[in-house]
Write an enzyme that holds these catalytic residues in place. Structure first.
Site, PDB file in Angstrom:
ATOM      1  N   HIS A 105       2.734   3.058 -10.929  1.00  0.00           N
ATOM      2  CA  HIS A 105       3.408   2.283  -9.872  1.00  0.00           C
ATOM      3  C   HIS A 105       4.914   2.550  -9.890  1.00  0.00           C
ATOM      4  O   HIS A 105       5.561   2.558  -8.850  1.00  0.00           O
ATOM      5  CB  HIS A 105       3.132   0.787 -10.063  1.00  0.00           C
ATOM      6  CG  HIS A 105       1.693   0.436  -9.842  1.00  0.00           C
ATOM      7  ND1 HIS A 105       1.265  -0.349  -8.810  1.00  0.00           N
ATOM      8  CD2 HIS A 105       0.576   0.801 -10.519  1.00  0.00           C
ATOM      9  CE1 HIS A 105      -0.056  -0.466  -8.851  1.00  0.00           C
ATOM     10  NE2 HIS A 105      -0.493   0.221  -9.903  1.00  0.00           N
TER      11      HIS A 105
ATOM     12  N   ASP B 277       6.244  -3.688  -4.780  1.00  0.00           N
ATOM     13  CA  ASP B 277       4.866  -3.227  -4.933  1.00  0.00           C
ATOM     14  C   ASP B 277       3.968  -4.279  -4.291  1.00  0.00           C
ATOM     15  O   ASP B 277       4.216  -5.488  -4.448  1.00  0.00           O
ATOM     16  CB  ASP B 277       4.555  -3.091  -6.438  1.00  0.00           C
ATOM     17  CG  ASP B 277       3.275  -2.331  -6.686  1.00  0.00           C
ATOM     18  OD1 ASP B 277       2.223  -2.735  -6.153  1.00  0.00           O
ATOM     19  OD2 ASP B 277       3.321  -1.328  -7.416  1.00  0.00           O
TER      20      ASP B 277
END
Ligand code: UDP
Length: 514
Positions: A26, A121
């Site tokens: 990520h 995110d």
């Protein structure tokens, strides 16, 4: 690399604040996106957890704001707990107050350019309420592909009846349930034994039958393990065991994430239109906020600078000495774990083939081992110059190297995308979360790899490597993935994809600023 467009640079500089979840798969795309936006004239501030913190000296053009994430309290569970959503849910609670304080402080800083938007995110679903409270538009970065989100969002699009193999059951799942309750025994498989995650063997099948019978008073024919899950046709029943160890936790996590994605100002995807054209329309209907397919990000900025483990670059000169397309590259990413016996099967499989190999064994990959202690006796001596084992590789460069012939991967989305972009055929050994979905796409839909169906067993491993490296099937796979690679290059060169098109036409910028 993206070239800086002076017309963009001359415009008023605005700030963008980004907030990645603290996991390698990520952090890489978020920092790549930050670099892309920086090149297009934005000032970048990264708010980040202290756990797995990025190294600011690798990004001197960004400013970094660490927050107390409280993660230290549970970090030791990472070695034993394979429930990825547990950690993400924990962070959504523990980061909320520190994040709000940090963001409010940044917005109140005197003498700074105004903040254009926040990009978090998608897994940080708590951030939407904070952004709303502070009256800041929030965009999300979803680090998976479109197809995977559509698969997880089956509930939104399905009817009210489900099949379990040949039997019918009525809807009984709660709002927070990800798949219907009668699938639970499949999820429980991987918590019962780590090996069941990789292989539904005879013992596991017996165990599942008993569970299913006890729960819903029906048995499950053996043949149905190979059948597609009706609500989720891309995956097979046997794949469900890999997806999560905790269906309730995952249901809650996915529901929260998707709700807040729909409440956001827009979704940025690290994928490219040509790969998932048909899903783009469905995504726009399912998530009625603007969607931008800006990937593959690593084609603009490699992940080297955001690597949390030092990359062993010595393998590049070793690769230079190998014949073209002769090397098998093996890596299962930053989180997957295998048992000692599976590790030994991998070693035997690699010993028994004649191809050179690079094998990434991340410390902690093998449950209960520091690093290579469980290798079969004399493995290293026998391997000699034919193989290299490293703790972490410069993966992008390994995949781009002419000597690399195939990639045996866990199918994390970044790895899958990197392999596609370099035209390297894959052998798929997915471990958890979205990986089985990516792997089914690779093997069954795009047909650019083979699925190692039966876990880690030396004969199966040898056969899969031979299929890809030597057989006609491998040649066809190579042709298909080369075509995809060309599509990526064309879309980047000609600006035909959303990626370059949007960046060039300033649509993203306009969208963010509007
Ligand atoms: N990676 C790397 N060196 C390695 C293995 C992986 O630099 O030896 C990088 C890889 O290029 C990718 C990321 O780590 O960008 C892994 O992300 P992915 O989504 O593939 O899997 P995850 O680690 O999240 O399971």
């Amino acid at each position: 690399m993206v070239t800086t467009d002076p017309s963009l640079r001359s415009a008023t500089r605005r700030r963008i604040i980004l907030f990645p979840t603290p996991f390698q798969g990520h952090i890489n795309p978020m920092l790549q996106l930050a670099n892309i936006l920086h090149t297009h004239g934005f000032q970048i501030t990264i708010i980040h957890a202290k756990f797995n913190a990025p190294n600011p000296s690798n990004h001197p053009h960004f400013s970094f704001k660490p927050i107390n994430d409280g993660f230290a309290e549970i970090a030791d569970q990472l070695a034993t707990n394979q429930d990825a959503t547990y950690f993400r849910k924990y962070l959504n609670k523990s980061c909320e107050d520190p994040f709000r304080d940090c963001l409010a402080g940044l917005l109140a800083e005197p003498g700074q350019d105004p903040v254009a938007c926040l990009i978090t995110d998608a897994a940080f679903y708590f951030a939407q309420a904070v952004a709303d409270e502070l009256k800041l538009p929030r965009m999300v970065l979803r680090t998976s592909n479109l197809g995977c989100v559509l698969a997880y969002d089956w509930k939104n699009r399905s009817g009210s009846e489900w099949n379990l193999g040949s039997s019918q059951y009525s809807r009984s799942s709660s709002e927070m349930q990800w798949l219907p309750r009668h699938y639970e025994p499949f999820f429980e498989v991987s918590s019962a034994s780590p090996s069941y995650r990789w292989k539904i063997n005879k013992r596991c099948r017996r165990w599942l039958k008993t569970l299913i019978c006890r729960r819903i008073g029906s048995t499950f024919p053996d043949s149905d393990y190979e059948a597609s899950v009706p609500e989720f046709p891309l995956v097979k029943f046997k794949d469900i065991a890999k997806i999560t160890t905790n269906p309730h936790g995952m249901g809650e996590f996915v529901t929260n994430m998707f709700t807040q994605m729909r409440a956001s100002s827009g979704i940025i995807w690290n994928t490219f239109k040509e790969l998932e054209e048909s899903d783009l329309e469905t995504i726009s209907k399912d998530f009625p906020v603007p969607s931008f397919t800006l990937g593959p990000f690593h084609e603009y900025f490699p992940a080297t600078s955001s690597s949390l483990i030092e990359q062993d670059r010595t393998i590049l000169s070793w690769l230079d000495k190998q014949a073209p397309k002769s090397v098998v590259y093996v890596s299962f990413g930053s989180g997957a774990r295998i048992t000692e016996s599976e590790f030994q099967e991998v070693a035997h499989g690699l010993s028994n083939i004649n191809f050179p190999f690079v094998w990434v064994v991340r410390p902690g990959t093998v449950a209960g081992s520091e690093w290579l202690e469980s290798l079969p006796e004399n493995f290293v001596e026998g391997m000699g110059e034919r193989g290299r084992i490293v703790k972490w590789s410069p993966q992008h460069e390994v995949l781009a190297h002419p000597a690399t012939g195939c990639f045996w991967t866990h199918n994390g989305w970044n790895s899958t995308l990197e392999s596609i972009c370099e035209g390297v055929p894959m052998i798929c050994s997915p471990c958890y979360a979205d990986q089985p979905i990516n792997a089914r796409n690779v093997s069954d839909v795009w047909k650019i790899g083979v699925f190692l169906e039966d876990g880690f067993e030396r004969t199966g491993i040898e056969m899969a490597i031979k299929r890809v490296m030597m057989d006609k099937e491998g040649e066809e796979i190579r042709e298909r993935i080369s075509c995809l690679k060309e599509k990526v290059k064309l879309s980047l060169d000609e600006g035909s994809s959303h990626a370059k098109g949007d960046l060039k036409d300033i649509q993203v910028r306009e969208r963010i600023l509007s």
